[in-house]
Motif scaffolding. Structure first.
Motif, PDB file in Angstrom:
ATOM      1  N   ILE A 174       0.631  -1.107  -0.125  1.00 56.48           N
ATOM      2  CA  ILE A 174       0.006  -0.008   0.092  1.00 56.48           C
ATOM      3  C   ILE A 174       0.974   1.056   0.007  1.00 56.48           C
ATOM      4  O   ILE A 174       1.844   1.417   0.799  1.00 56.48           O
ATOM      5  CB  ILE A 174      -0.948   0.039   1.191  1.00 56.48           C
TER       6      ILE A 174
ATOM      7  N   THR B 175       0.687   5.377   0.850  1.00 59.31           N
ATOM      8  CA  THR B 175       0.018   6.086   1.638  1.00 59.31           C
ATOM      9  C   THR B 175       0.255   7.343   1.584  1.00 59.31           C
ATOM     10  O   THR B 175       1.549   7.767   1.355  1.00 59.31           O
ATOM     11  CB  THR B 175       0.204   5.851   3.153  1.00 59.31           C
TER      12      THR B 175
ATOM     13  N   TYR C  97      -3.737   4.751  -0.937  1.00 56.44           N
ATOM     14  CA  TYR C  97      -4.566   5.156   0.085  1.00 56.44           C
ATOM     15  C   TYR C  97      -4.017   6.628   0.237  1.00 56.44           C
ATOM     16  O   TYR C  97      -3.077   7.052   0.824  1.00 56.44           O
ATOM     17  CB  TYR C  97      -3.808   4.413   1.528  1.00 56.44           C
TER      18      TYR C  97
ATOM     19  N   ASN D  48      -9.512  -0.760   1.800  1.00 55.01           N
ATOM     20  CA  ASN D  48      -9.579   0.797   2.390  1.00 55.01           C
ATOM     21  C   ASN D  48      -9.189   1.676   1.352  1.00 55.01           C
ATOM     22  O   ASN D  48      -9.492   3.022   1.748  1.00 55.01           O
ATOM     23  CB  ASN D  48      -8.551   0.419   3.439  1.00 55.01           C
ATOM     24  N   GLN D  49      -8.497   1.409   0.452  1.00 49.12           N
ATOM     25  CA  GLN D  49      -8.130   2.355  -0.638  1.00 49.12           C
ATOM     26  C   GLN D  49      -9.235   2.893  -1.242  1.00 49.12           C
ATOM     27  O   GLN D  49      -9.652   4.173  -1.529  1.00 49.12           O
ATOM     28  CB  GLN D  49      -7.047   1.977  -1.563  1.00 49.12           C
TER      29      GLN D  49
ATOM     30  N   ALA E  27     -11.302   4.952   1.192  1.00 53.01           N
ATOM     31  CA  ALA E  27     -11.039   6.421   1.561  1.00 53.01           C
ATOM     32  C   ALA E  27     -11.224   7.353   0.186  1.00 53.01           C
ATOM     33  O   ALA E  27     -11.695   8.427   0.401  1.00 53.01           O
ATOM     34  CB  ALA E  27      -9.526   6.406   1.497  1.00 53.01           C
TER      35      ALA E  27
ATOM     36  N   GLU F  17     -13.920   6.111   4.941  1.00 56.58           N
ATOM     37  CA  GLU F  17     -12.944   5.658   6.013  1.00 56.58           C
ATOM     38  C   GLU F  17     -13.452   6.217   7.514  1.00 56.58           C
ATOM     39  O   GLU F  17     -14.008   7.471   7.556  1.00 56.58           O
ATOM     40  CB  GLU F  17     -11.578   5.988   5.621  1.00 56.58           C
TER      41      GLU F  17
END
Length: 426
Positions: A238, A240, A265, A296-297, A300, A305
């Motif tokens: 991932i 970020t 992310y 989760n990407q 978001a 999130e």
């Protein structure tokens, strides 16, 4: 007496610093190549002349419309301050072409002073642009280049290599491309904008640029093509980007889109626009990757999130429209604007509805969803969509085909309440 009356005017009582600020604002709307300009204001009186001529900050912009004489004047009067170059797209006569060559020679000679370059030029000036872009630019922070390409002049495409120097803060390339996408000058970017480069970076090269730019605030990727290549998770883990707020991904090849939606992310994202094809070889493989529960990407980018902090705000609803070849997801409000449009082959419609339902089912605190299914029963290819995953989120349901409507009504009629979990099921 007339001179004394002029000096008594209120404007002459202003501090020099304030006058220079006024002249700076004026020069932005009236470049030196046009009338009237700062050059004309120097003829008003000696006070104005001194304030303009001896203020280097008023002489920091070079434009390709300038004659070599004016360009030399700008370079001299700007002293040692960083310069900005603005290159206009325009047709030139023979005399203007000769002046342009002298202008370019002067610009290249002082390229070490440029902090910002903004260039738009036609294909017949591509070689000129390449000469400048490959010169020494050690102070360069912002680079924006757009080439107007003629397919008949393919050998003159702008392919250039940035010489070594400090990392750029912003880069925007339209049609043009770098000889190497692994340039150290692409480390630590604050803004990245790539539009239709003839040779796009590979997915791996793009992810390398992003992973090396943790302070990235704006990302715009349009018409990137990696025909014949593929990308599979996981590749680099991932990435970020905590400061990334503005994201535009428009019509890239599927591997780029899948990589961005499953790898990047961006918890601070506010303005998101994503459009592109997410099917491959008539299958829903990429949709499976992107809509995996717990991605989760994607959560978001949709603003789903959970920060873990209490809030009194009512979550914005999400509007989802699934038609025969596109699924649109929209979430907008005063502080954010998010839109995604995923294109696919029509026979996958039911599969897409089910995948999206499973994705939202796994979101801990999903807002209300307004779902519209605008697909004719004949387009489902015998597949059946399932409303059960939408139990927790569905606020309204709109179905635009009688055949599909019968299936929806049947499922809604089977709604019951789970006595143990206390939730509705179908």
């Amino acid at each position: 007496m007339q001179r004394r009356r002029n000096l008594a005017a209120p404007i002459h009582k202003l501090p020099i610093e304030v006058m220079v600020m006024i002249f700076a604002a004026y020069s932005k709307s009236s470049p030196l190549a046009y009338y009237p300009s700062l050059l004309d204001l120097t003829t008003v009186n000696k006070l104005w002349y001194d304030a303009i001529v001896y203020s280097p900050q008023l002489w920091t912009v070079l434009e390709s419309d300038f004659s070599p004489k004016i360009a030399k004047l700008v370079i001299e009067r700007s002293k040692a301050l960083p310069l900005s170059l603005v290159w206009h797209d325009k047709e030139r006569n023979e005399q203007e072409e000769q002046e342009l060559e002298r202008f370019l020679a002067l610009v290249v000679q002082h390229s070490h002073r440029f902090k910002s370059i903004n260039m738009i030029f036609p294909e017949w000036e591509n070689l000129i642009g390449r000469e400048l872009l490959q010169s020494k630019l050690p102070r360069l922070e912002k680079l924006r280049v757009k080439a107007l390409w003629d397919s008949t002049l393919e050998e003159q495409l702008v392919k250039f290599e940035l010489q070594n120097g400090p990392p750029l803060r912003e880069i925007a390339l339209d049609t043009v491309f770098l000889a190497s996408w692994s340039s150290p000058r692409l480390i630590g970017l604050f803004a990245l904008d790539l539009t239709g480069p003839i040779q796009s970076p590979s997915v791996e090269e793009l992810l390398d640029i992003l992973s090396n730019s943790p302070q990235l605030e704006r990302l715009r990727l349009c018409d990137l093509d990696c025909s014949g290549s593929s990308w599979k998770r996981p590749l680099k883990g991932i990435i970020t980007l905590p400061r990334l707020q503005e994201i535009v991904v428009d019509n890239p090849s599927g591997p780029y889109l899948s990589a961005i939606l499953t790898t990047v992310y961006a918890p601070a994202s506010k303005n998101v626009c994503v459009r592109g094809y997410l099917d491959n070889d008539y299958s829903a493989t990429m949709f499976d990757e992107v809509c995996t529960p717990g991605n989760n990407q994607l959560k978001a980018l949709l603003g789903l999130e959970d920060s873990g902090l209490p809030t009194e705000e009512v979550p914005l609803p999400i509007t989802i429209v699934v038609k025969s070849s596109v699924a649109r997801i929209v979430r907008s409000g005063d502080a954010e604007e998010r839109e995604m449009a995923f294109y696919f082959h029509g026979h996958l419609s039911a599969r897409i509805v089910n995948l999206l339902g499973q994705f939202f089912l796994a979101v801990p605190q999903v807002p209300a969803v307004d779902l519209t299914i605008g697909v004719a029963a004949s387009s489902w290819g015998g597949a059946v969509f399932d409303l059960l995953p939408w139990t927790r989120s569905l606020r309204t349901l709109s179905v635009h085909d009688s055949g599909v409507c019968r299936s929806a009504v049947k499922q809604l009629g089977e709604q019951t309440e789970d006595a143990v979990k206390g939730v509705l099921t179908w």
